[in-house]
Design an enzyme around this catalytic site. Structure first.
Site, PDB file in Angstrom:
ATOM      1  N   TYR A 115       0.837  -1.202   0.000  1.00  0.00           N
ATOM      2  CA  TYR A 115       0.000   0.000   0.000  1.00  0.00           C
ATOM      3  C   TYR A 115       0.883   1.268   0.000  1.00  0.00           C
ATOM      4  O   TYR A 115       1.812   1.374   0.808  1.00  0.00           O
ATOM      5  CB  TYR A 115      -0.915  -0.038   1.234  1.00  0.00           C
ATOM      6  N   LYS A 164     -12.314  -0.099   4.684  1.00  0.00           N
ATOM      7  CA  LYS A 164     -12.649  -0.774   3.430  1.00  0.00           C
ATOM      8  C   LYS A 164     -13.780  -1.784   3.671  1.00  0.00           C
ATOM      9  O   LYS A 164     -14.874  -1.387   4.034  1.00  0.00           O
ATOM     10  CB  LYS A 164     -11.379  -1.407   2.843  1.00  0.00           C
TER      11      LYS A 164
HETATM   12  C1  PLP Z   1      -6.596   2.146   2.518  1.00  0.00           C
HETATM   13  C2  PLP Z   1      -5.533   1.158   2.844  1.00  0.00           C
HETATM   14  C3  PLP Z   1      -4.735   1.302   3.983  1.00  0.00           C
HETATM   15  C4  PLP Z   1      -4.807   2.534   4.858  1.00  0.00           C
HETATM   16  O1  PLP Z   1      -5.988   2.585   5.555  1.00  0.00           O
HETATM   17  P1  PLP Z   1      -6.650   3.973   6.061  1.00  0.00           P
HETATM   18  O2  PLP Z   1      -7.821   3.491   6.816  1.00  0.00           O
HETATM   19  O3  PLP Z   1      -6.980   4.749   4.829  1.00  0.00           O
HETATM   20  O4  PLP Z   1      -5.623   4.648   6.888  1.00  0.00           O
HETATM   21  C5  PLP Z   1      -3.851   0.296   4.290  1.00  0.00           C
HETATM   22  N1  PLP Z   1      -3.724  -0.776   3.501  1.00  0.00           N
HETATM   23  C6  PLP Z   1      -4.432  -0.943   2.371  1.00  0.00           C
HETATM   24  C7  PLP Z   1      -4.222  -2.148   1.543  1.00  0.00           C
HETATM   25  C8  PLP Z   1      -5.347   0.032   2.005  1.00  0.00           C
HETATM   26  O5  PLP Z   1      -6.011  -0.098   0.864  1.00  0.00           O
END
Ligand code: PLP
Length: 400
Positions: A111, A207
């Site tokens: 990421y 997510k």
């Molecule tokens: C979005 C994301 C993050 C970070 O998460 P946030 O809640 O936006 O801080 C970490 N890992 C992956 C794979 C992501 O898609």
């Protein structure tokens, strides 16, 4: 694996069931910053167990505990700790476990903000990161001696390479390194890395765990001793704690995780398959196409994948501009379908980011397939692809 996703049977009951709600059908939002005590003895007892007792909401809060317990149960973990964002969970995990002079091994195509954190740790704290191709087990084995931590993400961001978790967990254990994986893509519904021998699982709960694009949150779960070690830094120093209201939204959103993930699996696979057969599309990167996930521990595929266009960056831009139902946006995992053109990730004036470092191409579009009707989604994509069909067929350079 067949195309039928497998989700453990106990998830449905675990997600429906709540303990200690005082008879309320859902855990109440305990919207308080602090907790009071009747006696010094009672307060002393709390001070002797600050990791478990509500004293101050930056430490322990009952609504947040309800989320943490649920996530730990799904991930087959001993304990979990919620954070104000996925990056909050990732930074607390790394800062809680690493010291100046330690080295960390991380897979490529991680990421982008995790990459930025890791590359920034060298100058700020003298913690060095070696990036390796996680699909190359001998490269990981070669990089690990002397490293304190192996950081994984599977499938990887944007390229969606699936890693062999049992093998990587074994290699880390042999080398005496703590293994950590970002499991946001699969969610515990489709991948439970702790069962494969991984020590710690982090999530962007913003997510699929949330699933409704209405909260930013994170979590780390795993062995109790490691969570305690992370918590020591998180509680006392970093302080990026999950709020009671966000925890409540997560408990609510997660009730439908198995149903949502089944639908993301089916719709994502259907759209990816049709894109792969379209003449304007050069390549689709989806773990379920072309061999898939046998032996990797993935028991289903979420709705996030990417594809590349013969017409290059200009075609990717044109396609995104022509989409209607599918909106343009960052993030993913919600009810709504989203497209992201990777050429925007390459805009980082004066900075090298993970897109540059690992060669993410500019002719790529990432899709997060949501819960809408799959035929409506395909109609939107098909109409946006139509003017590209006549464009010159150029085979793009393979991704390194
Ligand atoms: C979005 C994301 C993050 C970070 O998460 P946030 O809640 O936006 O801080 C970490 N890992 C992956 C794979 C992501 O898609």
């Amino acid at each position: 694996m067949t195309t039928d996703p497998q989700i453990p049977a106990d998830f449905a009951t675990l997600l429906a069931d709540d303990a200690d709600t005082g008879g309320a059908a859902v855990p109440p939002i305990v919207q308080t910053s602090l907790f009071t005590f009747d006696s010094v003895d009672a307060m002393e007892a709390a001070f002797r167990a600050p990791d478990r007792t509500p004293i101050y909401t930056r430490g322990v809060n009952p609504t947040v505990r309800a989320f943490e317990r649920k996530l730990a149960a799904l991930e087959r973990a001993e304990d979990a700790r919620g954070f104000a964002s996925g990056m909050g969970a990732i930074s607390a995990t790394l800062l809680g476990l690493l010291r100046t002079g330690d080295r960390l091994v991380c897979v490529r195509h991680v990421y982008p903000d995790a990459y930025r954190l890791m590359t920034g740790l060298v100058d700020r704290m003298g913690i060095e990161t070696t990036f390796v191709d996680g699909t190359d087990l001998s490269a990981v084995r070669g990089a690990l001696p002397g490293a304190r931590l192996l950081y994984l993400e599977s499938p990887t961001s944007l390229t969606f390479d699936v890693l062999d978790l049992p093998a990587l967990a074994g290699i880390a254990r042999e080398a005496g390194a703590i293994s950590v994986i970002d499991n946001s893509w699969a969610s515990p519904a489709f991948q439970r890395p702790i069962e494969a021998g991984i020590d710690l699982v982090v999530h962007s709960a913003s997510k699929y765990l949330s699933g409704h694009s209405d909260t930013v949150a994170g979590v780390v779960c795993g062995r109790a001793d490691l969570i305690t070690e992370i918590n020591r830094v998180a509680y006392a120093s970093l302080g990026a704690k999950l709020s009671p209201f966000d925890a409540w939204l997560l408990v609510r959103g997660m009730r439908t995780l198995p149903m949502r993930m089944r639908r993301h699996h089916a719709s994502g696979l259907a759209i990816a398959g049709r894109l792969a057969a379209h003449p304007a599309v050069a390549e689709v990167r989806h773990p379920g196409l072309g061999g898939g996930a046998n032996g990797t521990g993935l028991s289903g595929w979420s709705g996030l994948f990417s594809f590349r266009l013969h017409g290059g960056a200009a075609a990717a831009r044109q396609l995104c501009d022509r989409l209607g139902l599918i909106r343009l946006g960052v993030s993913w995992g919600g009810h709504e379908s989203l497209a992201f053109p990777t050429q925007l990730g390459l805009i980082q004036p004066g900075l090298t980011n993970s897109f540059h470092a690992f060669g993410v191409p500019d002719d790529m579009v990432r899709l997060s397939i949501g819960l809408e009707d799959v035929e409506d989604l395909w109609r939107d994509l098909e109409a946006a692809l139509e003017p590209l069909e006549a464009s010159q067929e150029v085979q793009p350079e393979p991704i390194d």
